[in-house]
Design a protein around this motif. Sequence first.
Motif, PDB file in Angstrom:
ATOM      1  N   LEU A  66      -8.335 -10.325 -24.231  1.00  0.00           N
ATOM      2  CA  LEU A  66      -8.495  -8.801 -23.719  1.00  0.00           C
ATOM      3  C   LEU A  66      -8.153  -8.698 -22.431  1.00  0.00           C
ATOM      4  N   VAL A  67      -8.242  -9.859 -21.445  1.00  0.00           N
ATOM      5  CA  VAL A  67      -7.572  -9.803 -20.182  1.00  0.00           C
ATOM      6  C   VAL A  67      -6.258  -9.178 -20.074  1.00  0.00           C
ATOM      7  N   GLN A  68      -5.492  -9.757 -21.217  1.00  0.00           N
ATOM      8  CA  GLN A  68      -4.109  -9.645 -21.137  1.00  0.00           C
ATOM      9  C   GLN A  68      -3.979  -8.049 -21.722  1.00  0.00           C
ATOM     10  N   ASN A  69      -4.575  -7.603 -22.334  1.00  0.00           N
ATOM     11  CA  ASN A  69      -4.643  -6.185 -22.717  1.00  0.00           C
ATOM     12  C   ASN A  69      -4.944  -5.331 -21.481  1.00  0.00           C
ATOM     13  N   PHE A  70      -6.001  -5.483 -20.550  1.00  0.00           N
ATOM     14  CA  PHE A  70      -5.900  -4.720 -19.518  1.00  0.00           C
ATOM     15  C   PHE A  70      -4.770  -5.045 -18.653  1.00  0.00           C
ATOM     16  N   GLU A  71      -4.275  -6.288 -18.279  1.00  0.00           N
ATOM     17  CA  GLU A  71      -3.135  -6.254 -17.464  1.00  0.00           C
ATOM     18  C   GLU A  71      -1.896  -5.486 -17.947  1.00  0.00           C
ATOM     19  N   SER A  72      -1.527  -5.264 -19.586  1.00  0.00           N
ATOM     20  CA  SER A  72      -0.547  -4.458 -19.861  1.00  0.00           C
ATOM     21  C   SER A  72      -0.661  -3.122 -19.598  1.00  0.00           C
ATOM     22  N   GLN A  73      -1.916  -2.732 -19.284  1.00  0.00           N
ATOM     23  CA  GLN A  73      -1.757  -1.251 -18.835  1.00  0.00           C
ATOM     24  C   GLN A  73      -1.185  -0.827 -17.442  1.00  0.00           C
ATOM     25  N   ASN A  74      -1.041  -1.641 -16.778  1.00  0.00           N
ATOM     26  CA  ASN A  74      -0.723  -1.526 -15.331  1.00  0.00           C
ATOM     27  C   ASN A  74       0.633  -2.639 -14.917  1.00  0.00           C
ATOM     28  N   PRO A  75       1.679  -2.498 -15.564  1.00  0.00           N
ATOM     29  CA  PRO A  75       2.426  -3.616 -15.542  1.00  0.00           C
ATOM     30  C   PRO A  75       3.241  -3.776 -14.001  1.00  0.00           C
ATOM     31  N   ALA A  76       3.192  -2.651 -13.165  1.00  0.00           N
ATOM     32  CA  ALA A  76       3.733  -2.633 -11.983  1.00  0.00           C
ATOM     33  C   ALA A  76       2.882  -3.840 -10.978  1.00  0.00           C
ATOM     34  N   ASN A  77       1.333  -3.294 -11.175  1.00  0.00           N
ATOM     35  CA  ASN A  77       0.560  -4.348 -10.429  1.00  0.00           C
ATOM     36  C   ASN A  77       0.468  -5.657 -11.124  1.00  0.00           C
ATOM     37  N   THR A  78       0.450  -5.760 -12.425  1.00  0.00           N
ATOM     38  CA  THR A  78       0.508  -7.177 -12.949  1.00  0.00           C
ATOM     39  C   THR A  78       1.782  -7.996 -12.658  1.00  0.00           C
ATOM     40  N   LEU A  79       3.147  -7.263 -12.676  1.00  0.00           N
ATOM     41  CA  LEU A  79       4.081  -8.073 -12.616  1.00  0.00           C
ATOM     42  C   LEU A  79       4.753  -8.095 -11.021  1.00  0.00           C
ATOM     43  N   TRP A  80       4.265  -7.350 -10.484  1.00  0.00           N
ATOM     44  CA  TRP A  80       4.821  -7.320  -9.121  1.00  0.00           C
ATOM     45  C   TRP A  80       3.831  -7.264  -7.998  1.00  0.00           C
ATOM     46  N   SER A  81       3.153  -5.972  -8.052  1.00  0.00           N
ATOM     47  CA  SER A  81       2.306  -5.449  -6.771  1.00  0.00           C
ATOM     48  C   SER A  81       1.361  -6.547  -6.423  1.00  0.00           C
ATOM     49  N   LYS A  82       0.372  -7.187  -7.229  1.00  0.00           N
ATOM     50  CA  LYS A  82      -0.740  -7.847  -6.833  1.00  0.00           C
ATOM     51  C   LYS A  82       0.189  -9.155  -6.304  1.00  0.00           C
ATOM     52  N   GLN A  83       1.157  -9.889  -6.562  1.00  0.00           N
ATOM     53  CA  GLN A  83       1.677 -10.987  -6.298  1.00  0.00           C
ATOM     54  C   GLN A  83       2.476 -10.560  -4.851  1.00  0.00           C
ATOM     55  N   TYR A  84       3.192  -9.413  -4.665  1.00  0.00           N
ATOM     56  CA  TYR A  84       3.734  -9.142  -3.488  1.00  0.00           C
ATOM     57  C   TYR A  84       2.994  -8.870  -2.423  1.00  0.00           C
ATOM     58  N   ASN A  85       1.662  -8.037  -2.545  1.00  0.00           N
ATOM     59  CA  ASN A  85       0.905  -7.728  -1.740  1.00  0.00           C
ATOM     60  C   ASN A  85       0.260  -9.088  -0.866  1.00  0.00           C
ATOM     61  N   LEU A  86      -0.030 -10.023  -1.726  1.00  0.00           N
ATOM     62  CA  LEU A  86      -0.156 -11.334  -1.219  1.00  0.00           C
ATOM     63  C   LEU A  86       1.032 -12.040  -0.363  1.00  0.00           C
ATOM     64  N   TYR A  87       1.970 -12.064  -0.855  1.00  0.00           N
ATOM     65  CA  TYR A  87       3.260 -12.489  -0.180  1.00  0.00           C
ATOM     66  C   TYR A  87       3.482 -11.794   1.220  1.00  0.00           C
ATOM     67  N   SER A  88       3.429 -10.440   1.064  1.00  0.00           N
ATOM     68  CA  SER A  88       3.793  -9.593   2.292  1.00  0.00           C
ATOM     69  C   SER A  88       2.674  -9.751   3.167  1.00  0.00           C
ATOM     70  N   LYS A  89       1.426 -10.007   3.043  1.00  0.00           N
ATOM     71  CA  LYS A  89       0.178 -10.231   3.808  1.00  0.00           C
ATOM     72  C   LYS A  89      -0.268 -11.612   3.728  1.00  0.00           C
ATOM     73  N   ILE A  90       0.576 -12.467   3.795  1.00  0.00           N
ATOM     74  CA  ILE A  90       0.037 -13.718   3.409  1.00  0.00           C
ATOM     75  C   ILE A  90      -0.830 -14.463   4.517  1.00  0.00           C
ATOM     76  N   ASP A  91      -0.740 -13.812   5.647  1.00  0.00           N
ATOM     77  CA  ASP A  91      -1.707 -14.555   6.968  1.00  0.00           C
ATOM     78  C   ASP A  91      -3.085 -13.734   6.653  1.00  0.00           C
ATOM     79  N   THR A  92      -3.234 -12.746   5.960  1.00  0.00           N
ATOM     80  CA  THR A  92      -4.609 -11.964   5.967  1.00  0.00           C
ATOM     81  C   THR A  92      -5.053 -11.863   4.483  1.00  0.00           C
ATOM     82  N   GLU A  93      -4.280 -11.962   3.486  1.00  0.00           N
ATOM     83  CA  GLU A  93      -4.840 -11.733   2.295  1.00  0.00           C
ATOM     84  C   GLU A  93      -5.286 -12.728   1.386  1.00  0.00           C
ATOM     85  N   ALA A  94      -5.109 -14.058   1.721  1.00  0.00           N
ATOM     86  CA  ALA A  94      -5.378 -15.041   0.740  1.00  0.00           C
ATOM     87  C   ALA A  94      -6.741 -15.025   0.423  1.00  0.00           C
ATOM     88  N   GLU A  95      -8.053 -15.184   1.274  1.00  0.00           N
ATOM     89  CA  GLU A  95      -9.159 -15.133   0.806  1.00  0.00           C
ATOM     90  C   GLU A  95      -9.318 -14.048  -0.139  1.00  0.00           C
TER      91      GLU A  95
END
Length: 738
Positions: free
Chosen positions: A238-267
């Motif tokens: 079910l979770v994977q089905n949710f993630e498939s609705q937004n591949p840009a966020n699932t495959l890139w944005s969520k992780q990139y947002n962490l990487y680009s703001k690594i000093d403040t975004e981890a928590e």
Amino acid sequence: MPKQSTIPTIPTFADAFAYSIDAWQRAVLFLDVMRERGAQYEEHRASTAPNVLNFEAELVRDGRTLARPVNYALVRIVPPEGVAIDPSKRPFVVVDPRAGHGPGIGGFKADSEIGVAMKAGHPCYFIGFLPDPVPGQTIEDIAHAEALFLETVITRHPDADGKPCVIGNCQAGWAVMIVAALRPELFGPIIIAGAPLSYWAGVKGQNPMRYSGGLLGGSWLTALTGDLGAGVFDGAWLVQNFESQNPANTLWSKQYNLYSKIDTEAERYLGFERWWGGHVTLNAEEMQFIVDELFIGNKLAAGEIRTSDGTAVDLRNIHSPIVVFCSKGDNITPPQQALDWILDLYDSVEEIRAYGQTIVYTVHETIGHLGIFVSAGVARKEHDEFASNIDLIDVLPPGLYEAVLTPVDSVADGRDLVAGEWLMRCERRTLDDIRALGGNDIGDDRRFATAAKLSEINLALYRAYLQPAVKAAVTPPMALAMRNLHPLRVQYALFGPDNPFMAWTSALAEHVREHREPATPDNPFVAFQENLSRQVIDGLEAWRRTAECFSEQTFHAIYGAPALQAALGIDPNAGQQPRKAAKSLLHQELVEARITELRSRMAEGGTCEGLATALIFVGLARGGPDERGFEAVRRLRLAHPAAKQLNLAAFKAVMREQYFMLLIDENAALAALPKLLPEDIDERRAAFTALREVLEASGALTGLADERLQRVAVLFRLDSEPPFAINAGKAGRNRAAS
């Protein structure tokens, strides 16, 4: 003024060196966060009762001890230090969705559904669940357990001024509505947030998730997945089905947002992943019911779901106000799926009133599906207003309303009567306002009905020919191994504590933090990185739109074929919706009997009934009630000992009766008004002053509202003694005062 140069900065060796150091340090810190995420996942997985509640809780009732045991439990939320709970206020009960994730999202933050309810002084309870179901439990068993939980809450708060307000998030929304239809006496106002009650509904060119069942050939794949799990359905799908609705966020944005703001975004990232990765399981029978009856079948709004004893689940049985919160930015449960059940059940607002139902909805413009439950901004605005004004919603006359929120800074009159930062106004709406949001035509509904029929056939074929072999081949150890190898679980395990190659990241990350050298924002390589990220997102978004368009066209082509529709028993020329709630002649007879009774009692009662009639008559000329008028009524009740004897439930009953009397025969109800008022001129003047104070709490009366108030003033006969003294009227007033 000279024009500013737009020539891009030429990168230097120093820029490249600074960026390379920054990028390397970010990579190390990113890997360390992934390590923490994996360790957090394993810790959460090993917990007996994992949840992400941000509040201390104490167990009240364990569903595993019930006669029909389930993996659900009722807990009381312990108020944080400094939060005062008013024992006279109705309790709030938050029910979390069991849609693949673990429980706790309704109390994920201090600014959450639970947080704002306690802030408003309400006792709070939470209905959550354990990761694994009790063998054999069904959706009906869960509904039975939730009803027992509500009975427990009601028993614990005998002095509360109203039945519990129940909040159902996402999949818990339809579950709460089923319980409320079967046990309406247990509920105060119901808030359903992002809940798909009409799963077929949507807008062409949008909302592609509703097509997935038809494109897979129906629910036979759900049955196969349950059989491969040895009778257990893995919520990670079910979770994977949710993630498939937004591949840009699932495959890139969520992780990139962490990487680009690594000093403040981890928590923040780790906090969310703790819930997002808390996968739970369901019994295969539970998931099959959800898919067949609610998703592909879309039977809830049509009243076609029945319990094991044959009782029909009819949402029109719900007596409590229903508050629907949805968003145009929600691609999981768009407004049509959250609201079109109203169109399936009713032909007009008059029919809603005939059933005595009050429905209030609000549509957010942008927030996404998860933001409805976890966004602090939404909690401080929408949820805060609903919690603060739940009693106002409870006494609204039956009908359809939209909750409109206005910043308190723009309010000129009665600002001292507004509790929070927003003023809530409930404006009257019609079914055309729901239709204006967009939705299916009859042809669309026939296509979904065709998909539902084909699903039934494919499921029957699977059960007859393939299911016995699959069940015989899959053992519980095999099923457990397949669950552990699910791609979503593997991504946590790869970076978890069991991976020896991750052991070095913790020490190196600590060294990096001590010697952190971030690149400056004007570094040209940082700009290049951001541009590259936008291009990746644009590419994935283009892929998503193309795939969604293809899916929709394929669905329409297959299930819109007249030959297939005719073969499956769907009349392609029918002019009616294939799924529509049945009408009841008995209900019409009961309504007529109730009308006759109310006509005979128009002159019964006392000052309270008279003021209610006048208040509603004048108030109907305005766009809709807001919290200022209700707060004025509340303060009047507190200021007058006699009025305090009328509790909220009795006040609600009086308001509803007088409202129906005005609807039945406005002239007769107004003609009876003088007989309900005190004989003493000073008491009548005091009553009229109180009436005017409440009506003008929202601002001066103008136009038709002012004309109606003048008409009421004549009926109050403020300049002379009333020319009547009826003993029956006195008896009615004595009854009302008691």
